[in-house]
Write an enzyme that holds these catalytic residues in place. Structure first.
Site, PDB file in Angstrom:
ATOM      1  N   THR A   9       0.851  -1.188   0.000  1.00 15.81           N
ATOM      2  CA  THR A   9       0.000   0.000   0.000  1.00 15.81           C
ATOM      3  C   THR A   9       0.893   1.247   0.000  1.00 15.81           C
ATOM      4  OG1 THR A   9      -0.186   0.213   2.416  1.00 15.81           O
ATOM      5  CG2 THR A   9      -1.750  -1.246   1.311  1.00 15.81           C
ATOM      6  N   GLY A  10       0.433   2.294  -0.661  1.00 19.49           N
ATOM      7  CA  GLY A  10       1.247   3.500  -0.750  1.00 19.49           C
ATOM      8  C   GLY A  10       2.541   3.237  -1.488  1.00 19.49           C
ATOM      9  N   GLY A  11       2.434   2.545  -2.624  1.00 24.85           N
ATOM     10  CA  GLY A  11       3.634   2.126  -3.339  1.00 24.85           C
ATOM     11  C   GLY A  11       4.082   3.051  -4.444  1.00 24.85           C
ATOM     12  N   THR A  12       3.550   4.266  -4.498  1.00 26.24           N
ATOM     13  CA  THR A  12       3.911   5.180  -5.587  1.00 26.24           C
ATOM     14  C   THR A  12       5.062   6.115  -5.240  1.00 26.24           C
ATOM     15  OG1 THR A  12       2.239   6.796  -4.911  1.00 26.24           O
ATOM     16  CG2 THR A  12       1.575   5.141  -6.532  1.00 26.24           C
ATOM     17  N   GLY A  14       8.471   7.020  -2.070  1.00 30.02           N
ATOM     18  CA  GLY A  14       9.175   6.724  -0.826  1.00 30.02           C
ATOM     19  C   GLY A  14       9.561   5.267  -0.633  1.00 30.02           C
ATOM     20  N   ILE A  15       9.398   4.797   0.591  1.00 24.55           N
ATOM     21  CA  ILE A  15       9.783   3.429   0.947  1.00 24.55           C
ATOM     22  C   ILE A  15       9.001   2.419   0.123  1.00 24.55           C
ATOM     23  CG2 ILE A  15       9.775   1.723   2.808  1.00 24.55           C
ATOM     24  CD1 ILE A  15      10.279   4.044   4.764  1.00 24.55           C
ATOM     25  N   GLY A  16       7.707   2.660  -0.070  1.00 22.79           N
ATOM     26  CA  GLY A  16       6.888   1.723  -0.819  1.00 22.79           C
ATOM     27  C   GLY A  16       7.366   1.530  -2.244  1.00 22.79           C
ATOM     28  N   TYR A 145       0.575  11.747  15.056  1.00 28.78           N
ATOM     29  CA  TYR A 145       1.313  10.759  14.258  1.00 28.78           C
ATOM     30  C   TYR A 145       1.819   9.625  15.146  1.00 28.78           C
ATOM     31  CZ  TYR A 145       4.875   8.960  10.985  1.00 28.78           C
ATOM     32  OH  TYR A 145       5.648   8.173  10.159  1.00 28.78           O
TER      33      TYR A 145
END
Length: 242
Positions: A9-12, A14-16, A145
């Site tokens: 998830t959130g792979g577009t 940064g870390i992903g 956060y």
């Protein structure tokens, strides 16, 4: 590790994104999610993988994702719950809207994703949550956060008990300060980002972490070498706080 089917998830960004590229290059099938269709299209074309629009705050989109995977007869060996946001603010100035959005994306989103994708997880399979060192290290302007990451780690502990019979193991990594798009999205100016990153030159690692520095720990937790691990936390912080 190769031959696994893994959803990030959130792979577009940064870390992903760095993890997706690494896993593809080492012979795995990777599926990524993102909130923006245009960006998702660009990234999947560049990486050579499949992508789905799925906003962590949108249960209907997550349900649609699960149904699409089911229709395509995709079973997952690994799930990386990476999508997250950071809205820095002092406690006395933190808005209710930012708090709700933080908890919706960072805590409720992973929970809903687990619920919907559980039937698609193989036995055995690995779920890795990308947490943060804010769970154990206090940083000013990060109360919401920090709470969101601590809360989802509590969910991970319980899920390990409830999913044990299904052969699903859940573990976490806690990245230290890592240079990604999250700083700019949080409203930090370029000068503020440089000041933050330069302050990390005093750590044992000697510099700010990058997404590439996080993928080794995540890959290990996804691999069969972690089969006996449950609720383990790998803190990849470059020696911050030593």
């Amino acid at each position: 590790m190769q031959g696994k089917t893994i959803l990030i998830t959130g792979g577009t960004a940064g870390i992903g994104k760095a993890l997706a590229e690494h896993l593809i290059n080492t012979g795995n099938q990777v599926i990524i999610t993102g909130r923006d269709q245009d960006k998702l299209t660009r990234v999947t074309a560049a990486l050579g993988c499949t992508g789905y629009v799925a906003d962590n705050t949108n249960a209907a989109q997550i349900a649609k994702l699960a149904e699409a995977l089911k229709q395509d007869k995709i079973q997952l060996d690994g799930l990386v719950l990476n999508a997250g946001v950071f809205y820095p603010a002092p406690i006395l100035q933190s808005s209710e809207a930012d708090f709700d959005q933080t908890m919706n994306i960072n805590t409720k989103g992973p929970l809903i994703t687990l619920q919907h994708l559980h039937p698609l997880l193989n036995n055995p399979s690995s779920v890795v949550f990308v947490s943060s060192i804010v769970v154990t290290h206090a940083f000013e302007n990060s109360a919401a956060y920090s709470a969101s990451k601590a809360a989802v780690e509590a969910i991970v502990r319980v899920a390990n008990l409830e999913f044990a019979a299904d052969g699903i193991r859940l573990n976490s990594i806690r990245p230290g300060v890592t240079a990604t798009e999250i700083q700019a999205k949080a409203g930090m100016t370029t000068a503020q980002q440089h000041a933050l990153f330069d302050s990390l030159n005093e750590t044992a690692f000697g510099k700010v972490l990058t997404p590439a520095d996080q993928i080794g720990a995540i890959s290990f937790l996804l691999s069969d070498q972690s089969l006996a691990m449950r609720n383990a936390v790998l803190e990849v912080n470059g020696g911050y706080g030593l």
